[in-house]
Structure formats: C-alpha cells, structure tokens
Design an enzyme around this catalytic site. Sequence first.
Site, PDB file in Angstrom:
ATOM      1  N   GLY A  31       0.803  -1.215   0.000  1.00 31.63           N
ATOM      2  CA  GLY A  31       0.000   0.000   0.000  1.00 31.63           C
ATOM      3  C   GLY A  31       0.832   1.259   0.000  1.00 31.63           C
ATOM      4  O   GLY A  31       2.012   1.249  -0.348  1.00 31.63           O
ATOM      5  N   ALA A  32       0.190   2.391   0.386  1.00 34.12           N
ATOM      6  CA  ALA A  32       0.809   3.714   0.269  1.00 34.12           C
ATOM      7  C   ALA A  32       1.380   3.860  -1.142  1.00 34.12           C
ATOM      8  O   ALA A  32       2.549   4.157  -1.346  1.00 34.12           O
ATOM      9  CB  ALA A  32       1.871   3.926   1.337  1.00 34.12           C
ATOM     10  N   HIS A  34       2.564   4.628  -4.901  1.00 37.53           N
ATOM     11  CA  HIS A  34       3.163   5.741  -5.620  1.00 37.53           C
ATOM     12  C   HIS A  34       3.265   5.364  -7.097  1.00 37.53           C
ATOM     13  O   HIS A  34       2.810   4.287  -7.524  1.00 37.53           O
ATOM     14  CB  HIS A  34       4.536   6.090  -5.034  1.00 37.53           C
ATOM     15  CG  HIS A  34       5.462   4.926  -4.874  1.00 37.53           C
ATOM     16  ND1 HIS A  34       5.990   4.229  -5.950  1.00 37.53           N
ATOM     17  CD2 HIS A  34       5.965   4.314  -3.764  1.00 37.53           C
ATOM     18  CE1 HIS A  34       6.780   3.271  -5.527  1.00 37.53           C
ATOM     19  NE2 HIS A  34       6.784   3.285  -4.199  1.00 37.53           N
ATOM     20  N   HIS A  37       4.575   1.883  -8.110  1.00 43.32           N
ATOM     21  CA  HIS A  37       3.582   0.805  -8.033  1.00 43.32           C
ATOM     22  C   HIS A  37       2.656   0.834  -9.256  1.00 43.32           C
ATOM     23  O   HIS A  37       2.342  -0.208  -9.845  1.00 43.32           O
ATOM     24  CB  HIS A  37       2.709   0.961  -6.784  1.00 43.32           C
ATOM     25  CG  HIS A  37       3.433   0.761  -5.490  1.00 43.32           C
ATOM     26  ND1 HIS A  37       3.536   1.750  -4.540  1.00 43.32           N
ATOM     27  CD2 HIS A  37       4.076  -0.321  -4.982  1.00 43.32           C
ATOM     28  CE1 HIS A  37       4.205   1.290  -3.497  1.00 43.32           C
ATOM     29  NE2 HIS A  37       4.546   0.034  -3.741  1.00 43.32           N
ATOM     30  N   GLU A 150      12.832  -3.214  -9.083  1.00 50.25           N
ATOM     31  CA  GLU A 150      14.246  -3.514  -8.869  1.00 50.25           C
ATOM     32  C   GLU A 150      14.861  -2.709  -7.724  1.00 50.25           C
ATOM     33  O   GLU A 150      16.005  -2.962  -7.362  1.00 50.25           O
ATOM     34  CB  GLU A 150      15.033  -3.271 -10.163  1.00 50.25           C
ATOM     35  CG  GLU A 150      14.733  -4.311 -11.231  1.00 50.25           C
ATOM     36  CD  GLU A 150      15.601  -4.160 -12.465  1.00 50.25           C
ATOM     37  OE1 GLU A 150      16.283  -3.106 -12.595  1.00 50.25           O
ATOM     38  OE2 GLU A 150      15.590  -5.070 -13.306  1.00 50.25           O
ATOM     39  N   SER A 187       9.454   5.339  -2.827  1.00 49.56           N
ATOM     40  CA  SER A 187       9.204   4.396  -1.747  1.00 49.56           C
ATOM     41  C   SER A 187       8.046   4.918  -0.913  1.00 49.56           C
ATOM     42  O   SER A 187       7.892   6.139  -0.749  1.00 49.56           O
ATOM     43  CB  SER A 187      10.449   4.242  -0.868  1.00 49.56           C
ATOM     44  OG  SER A 187      10.144   3.535   0.322  1.00 49.56           O
TER      45      SER A 187
END
Length: 282
Positions: A31-32, A34, A37, A150, A187
Amino acid sequence: MHIFYGKAPLIAHLNSSQFIDSTIGFVPTMGALHDGHLALMERSLRENEYTVVSIFVNPTQFNNPEDLAKYPRTLEEDVRKITALNPEVIIYAPSVDDIYDGKPVSQSFDFDGLENQMEGKFRPGHFDGVGTIVKRLFEIVTPTQAYFGEKDFQQLQIVKKLVAKNQLPVTIVGCPIYREANQLAMSSRNERLSSNERNQASIIYQTLVHAKILFQNETIASAIQLVQQTFENHPLFDLEYFVIADEETLLSSNTKEENKKYRAFIAVFVNNIRLIDTISLN
C-alpha cells in the site's frame, strides 16, 4: 471495481469461468501506492488479460516494531488510485487473520545464502517473512506473472529463488526503479520524510552514480571509500551499509572479475527512516 477483503471470495472469483485459460498478472504491494507501483500495474495490464493487486502490510517481515507501527496505511487513497488507473483491476486487501489464520509467524526458508547478505544481515528474519507472504499470495492468486520493482533487488532475487526451489508456476518480472524528480528512489517510506529531508535525500542516488564512475575507472575500494566519506560528512544521514556485490550471488566483492555483473547496494537512515537504493555498475 472488484475489491476483496478475504481470500475465500477472491479464490472463488478467480476460479469462475471467465478466468479459464486466461493470463493473470499480479502486483503485490504494502500500500501507500506511488507512481512506481502504478507502473508495475500498467505493465501487468499490458501483458495480461487480468490484473490482481494486493495491499497488505505484512507484519512478519518487520524486525522493527516501530517501523511496522509507523508504516503508512492509506487504503482508501490506494483504491482510488487503482480505480483511476483501471477500474477492472482486482484488489485484494486482506486482514492479518485472513492471511495467517490467526498465527502471524514466518516459515523458515533456505535461499542458498541470498538471505544472509545486506538486508538479511541488518534485518534478521526479514526474508523468511517475505518468503512466507509471497508464497501465500501466489497460492491464493495463482498468477501467470508477478511484477516486482528492482529497488528491492535483493528481494527480487530471493523471490526468483523461492519460485525456482518450490517449482511455483509463475514468471517473475523485474521492473526498473521509478524515481522522484530529484532521483530519490520512490518508496512508501518517503511519505514520512519532511520536505527538507526529501530534497536532501537526492544525495543517495548522486552518490551511487559517483560510485559507479569510480567502479568503472578505479578500484572497488575507492568507490566504497567515496561513499563512506560522503555520508560521514553529511550530518542528516546515517549510512547503514554500502556494498558492491555480484548480481547473481549477492556476495560482496573486493575485486572485479570479467564476465560478472556487479551492483551497488545502499541503506541509509534519515531521522530514523530507512531508505534503500541500488544501481547496476556494468
């Protein structure tokens, strides 16, 4: 939009007739979300007929209870972002009990030594937790392909090893690191940084680039010395490790050999917030 909070209804949905002989892409997240993702999801959507995204903060991979407690949880916003990207994405947002049946403990894994390097040295039990959750999610979702960034390169290699050693019928796809405008690796933990910390954290990638230049032109020792001195002279940051390693074995290297691929790995604390990054060196 399809959102499932339990594995039983998700499995029933994925076993329905529409999924027969179809490809399923899977993007596991904590989750969270960005843009990194979302890029994984976009690739899965291009390469598969269906895409499943999991949102689950896995407690067994945290060796620091404070880090687990402070990890950002933004489910409502995450769902909004996924739906805006593509409303056909299937979302799995389970509880700890749903995943672990009331017993949130890790299995023990042997990843042929990959788990003992870098992150494994500083986060005891971390990769047992990673192996446990990834294996369970693969068993629930049964994807054709699964997508990993990565930035967590050691994790990517360990997931590939997990699949190979357990003969799991899924292809692991590694995807490039997404970076912010100042080149800080994206992140979820970046959300905990102040604007000043976030701006100054650009030094992490800048230092990796300088180390890459030294690696190509000088010795590994000179690259390591550069990184150590850079962070010794910067009061905001605390360098946990900098390692140059063989990409395949993840064993640290002091000398360069022909026909081997090398990668630099770094972990840095900024006000007790832990950031990692990596760069290919050749």
